[in-house]
Write a protein that holds these residues in place. Structure first.
Motif: not given
Lengths: 291, 273
Positions: B25, B28, B205, B223, B226, B241, B244, B248, B251-252, B255
């Motif tokens: 991760l 990237v 997702n 989705q 990408i 990149l 992405i 992402v 969500m991170i 989280y």
């Protein structure tokens, strides 16, 4: 109270929205799909009834389909091999609930909330022959002989895809096992310890037999989700090189939606459904609770 | 003595694990700030200067905000409908008294076993034939495929709650509608959170349903957007990149702030489903 809860009209009003939405979009299409699998249809001409021809063709004339079945099975085996033993080991290592363990658990689980598409693109980049980190590391290490087109080589492509998928889901299965271990009554473990059981005995005699329910869940999940795998293949390899990573779902997508062979696509979809159904039933049978 | 060795070993394993998960991760993220030339010439190591150019490009030229919004809209509508319809059905199944309630539950649960792949063709044909916009069809399919798990979780939770509150409300003269809104929905709150998490993640997702139902560029999901970067003919790695990272990141972020809740929610979905 009883009167309110027996009112037929109320019951119908409450159940109807979910019932109608669900019935029209899951069971009805499933039945239609079964019907369509006996037809040849490209939507432009009238559908033509051909009996079992789609299925016969799949197993006798469609070499790519047979390859895709073989690849799907390899994919399932590799996924189980890469993910389950490691997840099991890590779960046992990680159940005392100390702060650092919690951090490890949470970080391990992180990739599961990221989309398969994004994970696949990340690994597409990592495996990239020119700019990827894998080849950069190999070059820096002086092993130019190992530098490789990872995803473009028939021998390594499927393996590399499975490694990426394992990176994403090891934490998921690990957490499933952790739930199982935490559910074991503490006094059972204490009692075993007092009787002088070592860690190894504890794992074999106490933990593993009590893990049946969660093992069942994790096995069913990994097998059914591997049968259905699509995103990772679609993004990383597109089924190539030369169909070396073609799986059942990607083949189905190709036939139905790119070649407009709808009946044929239905037949593959149904075979996929039957495979999931049979495998999860078998797993549940083998690991059922003795009660 | 033996114990310390084992502990050192444990921590060594833990640190290795953290690196294995976080390094890709991080790699990237760092590379996304490099220019295309630098990605080739300096694959590892920090960029010479942090260059946000590719981020500007994907938002200004490629209109990534639109795809993010699309995904958020689809997921939100799906969550709202799924929760309402499933909570009502779960209530009818667990609390109301009728002959077929168990049969009805079993019928919904069967849906969990059906892979969406087996339904794609009839659904696609139906949506095309009825002239429905792809977006409507897509959201309907998202909703229907989330309903079985949602009913399962909600009904399971409701079963464990004593019905005294409801009885008190009925004695006070509440109608079923009021009862549902004022008593049942608040009671269900924790399991509604679980269902929201599972449903939102599922929609956010998803790739294959979007591929089948969405053709107009402006309706695409994140989705789908990408996924266009895969394939050997695309060589602007900076854009790939940073897209992405943007896809992402939400969500991170979610989280990191509510990891316990997300983990528990997904585990409930897994272990029960």
């Amino acid at each position: 109270m009883d009167k309110v809860m027996r009112n037929k009209k109320v019951i119908i009003v409450f159940i109807a929205p979910a019932m109608i939405l669900f019935t029209l979009i899951i069971p009805v299409p499933l039945v239609v799909s079964m019907g369509l699998s006996f037809f040849k249809w490209n939507l432009l001409e009238a559908p033509q009834f051909i009996g079992l021809d789609n299925f016969i063709r799949l197993f006798t004339k469609d070499a790519i389909f047979l390859t895709s079945v073989k690849n799907t099975l390899i994919y399932i085996l590799l996924s189980m091999l890469f993910q389950l033993p490691a997840a099991y080991f890590l779960a046992i290592l990680c159940t005392r609930g100390k702060r650092f363990e919690r951090l490890v658990r949470n970080v391990m689980f992180l990739p599961s909330v990221v989309s398969g598409t994004a994970v696949s693109l990340i690994f597409y980049f990592i495996y990239h022959p020119e700019v990827g980190i894998v080849n950069a590391v190999l070059k820096a290490w002086g092993r130019e002989d190992l530098v490789h087109m990872w995803l473009a080589d028939e021998k390594t492509a499927l393996l590399c895809v499975c490694i990426a998928v394992a990176w994403q889901f090891i934490g998921y299965h690990m957490l499933i096992y952790v739930t199982g271990i935490v559910a074991i009554p503490m006094d059972m473990i204490e009692a075993a310890r007092i009787d002088g059981a070592g860690t190894w005995q504890l794992i074999c005699r106490i933990i593993t037999p009590n893990m049946k329910p969660v093992l069942r869940v994790s096995l069913v999940l990994i097998v059914t989700s591997s049968f259905k795998t699509f995103d990772a293949i679609y993004v990383m390899t597109g089924g190539g090189p030369a169909h070396a990573t073609e799986v059942m779902a990607s083949h189905m997508y190709e036939k139905a939606f790119l070649q407009q062979r709808y009946g044929y696509g239905c037949a593959i979809g149904l075979i996929l459904f039957v495979c999931c159904l049979v495998c999860s039933t078998v797993i549940q049978r083998i690991l059922r609770d003795k009660e | 003595m033996k114990k310390t060795t084992i502990n050192i070993l444990r921590y060594a394993i833990f640190v290795t694990l953290l690196l294995v998960i976080l390094l890709p991760l991080l790699f990237v993220l760092i590379s996304s700030f490099k220019s295309n030339d630098e990605i080739f010439l300096n694959p590892w190591g920090l960029p010479e200067r942090f260059d946000p150019e590719s981020y500007i490009t994907i938002f200004v030229t490629n209109d990534m905000l639109r795809y993010l919004m699309n995904s958020i809209i689809y997921a939100t509508i799906t969550c709202v409908v799924v929760i309402l319809a499933s909570a009502m059905a779960a209530y009818a199944i667990t609390r109301m008294k009728w002959k077929y309630s168990q049969l009805c539950m079993a019928y919904f649960l069967m849906g969990i076993m059906v892979p969406i792949h087996a339904l794609l063709v009839p659904l696609y044909i139906a949506v095309a034939r009825m002239g429905l916009p792809g977006t409507t069809g897509l959201v309907l399919v998202y909703i229907a495929s989330a309903i079985p798990t949602a009913i399962f979780i909600l009904a399971g939770y409701l079963k464990g709650v004593p019905s005294e509150l409801e009885e008190a409300a009925v004695i006070d003269g509440a109608t079923v509608g009021v009862l549902f809104r004022k008593v049942i929905l608040p009671i269900l709150k924790p399991s509604i959170a679980t269902v929201t998490i599972l449903t939102f993640l599922g929609v956010w997702n998803d790739l294959i349903l979007g591929l089948v139902f969405l053709f107009k560029d402006r309706t695409k999901t994140v989705q789908l957007f990408i996924s266009q970067y895969s394939g050997a003919n695309y060589t602007n790695y900076g854009n790939m990149l940073s897209s992405i990272v943007v896809a992402v990141f939400p969500m991170i972020l979610v989280y990191t702030f509510m990891s316990e809740k997300l983990v528990n929610g997904m585990m409930q979905g897994a272990v029960k489903g």
